[in-house]
Design an enzyme around this catalytic site. Structure first.
Site, short mmCIF file in Angstrom:
data_model
loop_
_atom_site.label_atom_id
_atom_site.label_comp_id
_atom_site.label_asym_id
_atom_site.label_seq_id
_atom_site.Cartn_x
_atom_site.Cartn_y
_atom_site.Cartn_z
CE LYS A 215 -12.07 -4.20 -0.72
NZ LYS A 215 -12.83 -4.74 0.47
CE LYS B 228 -4.62 -1.48 1.55
NZ LYS B 228 -5.69 -1.41 2.22
CE LYS C 259 -5.31 -8.32 -2.43
NZ LYS C 259 -5.65 -8.44 -0.43
P1 TYM Z 1 -10.77 -6.50 2.93
O1 TYM Z 1 -11.95 -5.45 3.08
O2 TYM Z 1 -9.43 -6.45 1.63
O3 TYM Z 1 -11.16 -8.07 2.13
C1 TYM Z 1 -11.63 -8.52 2.92
C2 TYM Z 1 -11.64 -10.26 3.64
O4 TYM Z 1 -12.01 -10.79 2.07
C3 TYM Z 1 -10.61 -11.79 1.59
N1 TYM Z 1 -10.44 -11.01 0.96
C4 TYM Z 1 -10.16 -12.40 -0.43
N2 TYM Z 1 -9.93 -13.47 -0.39
C5 TYM Z 1 -10.27 -14.39 -1.49
N3 TYM Z 1 -9.23 -13.80 -2.32
C6 TYM Z 1 -10.16 -12.23 -2.49
N4 TYM Z 1 -9.30 -12.67 -4.00
C7 TYM Z 1 -9.26 -11.74 -1.87
N5 TYM Z 1 -9.54 -10.78 -1.59
C8 TYM Z 1 -9.76 -10.13 -0.26
C9 TYM Z 1 -9.34 -10.77 2.62
O5 TYM Z 1 -9.20 -11.82 3.23
C10 TYM Z 1 -10.15 -10.71 3.67
O6 TYM Z 1 -10.95 -11.44 4.87
N6 TYM Z 1 -7.48 -5.74 7.16
C11 TYM Z 1 -8.90 -6.42 6.04
C12 TYM Z 1 -10.17 -5.98 6.95
C13 TYM Z 1 -10.22 -6.13 8.46
C14 TYM Z 1 -10.76 -7.35 9.45
C15 TYM Z 1 -10.24 -7.17 10.90
C16 TYM Z 1 -10.61 -8.69 8.42
C17 TYM Z 1 -9.89 -5.40 9.35
N7 TYM Z 1 -10.66 -5.91 10.80
C18 TYM Z 1 -10.79 -7.76 11.71
C19 TYM Z 1 -10.87 -10.12 9.97
C20 TYM Z 1 -11.01 -9.57 11.48
C21 TYM Z 1 -9.04 -6.81 4.26
O7 TYM Z 1 -8.82 -5.30 4.69
O8 TYM Z 1 -9.74 -7.35 4.22
#
Ligand code: TYM
Length: 334
Positions: A200, A115, A197
């Site tokens: 978004k 990032k 991957k």
């Molecule tokens: P975020 O918002 O980027 O993604 C949300 C969830 O989606 C999963 N994910 C994927 N899984 C499979 N293939 C992909 N291409 C893919 N892209 C995203 C992510 O692994 C995630 O589970 N930091 C976290 C948000 C967060 C969080 C937390 C998660 C903040 N606090 C506490 C768990 C517990 C994030 O940015 O996820």
């Protein structure tokens, strides 16, 4: 434990449009696990501002995401679905845990490196301490399990390290959480570059299926998906594009890779891509219809936001008070 159940915490950022990766890697597992655990599902809007956001768009997206959780099948009467920013305990615990996390640990986080390369003009302290806020989210609710995609594993490991460090100083304060990674779909790759991957924030919209893409767009993106010239549908690392499409097909149909390979033996990529598109549409269409229905019910969604924020605050305060006592903050006079 809450109500004799183990606790589950997870969250998603309201940044950009959610992709099929978010759904198959996380949201789908949330639904499977939701009966077994006492669940907290947060829209982590505080994490979102580590990258510049348009305030109106962020507010809109946060609400859309909260609605999507419900539309996907999470019952908001049983699962605590809430905005992170409505529970001040996240920020308060995060400050404390910042003081128990080393710069060296945060420097190693690959998401921070990625990032900061992407947003070189805005490498703010929040971006750096982002994993501490994430640890605080999880530890605030004494979560036993955290269902996430593979990309969040490093943050989960750090969360465990922080919890263990704190416990070793102050006794058993935090439950040390385990990650839950689904068997299929834990890392869905871009349709345009299957070594990356699905994300978004990908600039090429053809690489990602967005959860609100209409059926024609989904079919078009699948047909354009990058494959190879092997002309055989096999599940192997040498064919990352095909492998990714098989993963998507498996995750949408609950079939195994072997079954899918047998089903499409002798068929061409064109037929396979069409079939992948169709199963995605069959999973996403009901979700989209439900989002549209719920979005009209403002009073209902508002009541969920209010009630669940109260519930989340109740449990968050319990942990926070305990932590504040442990580190030596003076008792409040009531
Ligand atoms: P975020 O918002 O980027 O993604 C949300 C969830 O989606 C999963 N994910 C994927 N899984 C499979 N293939 C992909 N291409 C893919 N892209 C995203 C992510 O692994 C995630 O589970 N930091 C976290 C948000 C967060 C969080 C937390 C998660 C903040 N606090 C506490 C768990 C517990 C994030 O940015 O996820």
């Amino acid at each position: 434990m809450i109500n004799d159940k183990k606790v589950l915490f997870s969250g998603m950022q309201a940044t950009g449009n959610l992709t099929l990766g978010n759904y198959l890697g996380a949201l789908k597992n949330w639904i499977t696990l939701s009966d077994e655990y006492e669940c907290f599902y947060s829209v982590v809007d505080m994490h979102s501002i580590t990258v510049r956001q348009d305030p109106q768009i962020l507010r809109k997206r946060a609400r859309a995401l909260l609605t999507l959780y419900i539309a996907a099948g999470l019952d908001p009467e049983k699962n605590c679905i809430y905005y992170q920013s409505h529970v001040s305990g996240h920020a308060e615990l995060s400050w404390i845990l910042n003081c128990y996390t080393y710069m060296g640990e945060l420097n190693r986080m690959t998401q921070f490196k990625d990032k900061s390369a992407k947003h070189a003009d805005n490498i703010n302290a929040g971006l750096f301490t982002y994993p501490v806020l994430m640890a605080s989210d999880i530890l605030l609710f004494q979560a036993d399990v955290v269902p996430v995609g593979i990309d969040q594993m490093q943050h989960l490991e750090l969360t465990r390290d922080i919890a263990q460090r704190f416990n070793s100083i102050y006794g058993d304060v935090f439950t040390v959480p385990e990650a839950y990674i689904g068997k299929v779909g834990a890392k869905i790759m871009s349709l345009q570059d299957p070594t990356k991957k699905m994300s978004k924030s990908d600039e090429n919209p053809n690489g990602s299926i967005y959860l609100l893409d209409d059926p024609d767009t989904i079919m078009r993106k699948c047909k354009r998906a990058v494959t190879d010239s092997e002309a055989q549908i096999l599940y192997r690392d040498e064919q990352p594009g095909v492998k990714n499409l098989i993963d998507i097909y498996c995750a949408c149909t609950n079939k195994t890779a072997d079954e899918v390979v047998r089903e499409f033996a002798g068929k061409g990529y064109g037929d396979f891509k069409t079939a992948v598109g169709e199963v995605i549409v069959s999973v996403l269409k009901p979700l989209q219809d439900e989002v549209a229905r719920l979005e009209k019910d403002k009073v209902y969604i508002d009541s969920i936001i209010k009630n669940n924020a109260e519930k989340a605050n109740y449990y968050a305060t319990k942990t926070l008070c305990k932590v504040q006592r442990k580190v030596g903050f003076p008792d409040r006079i009531r």
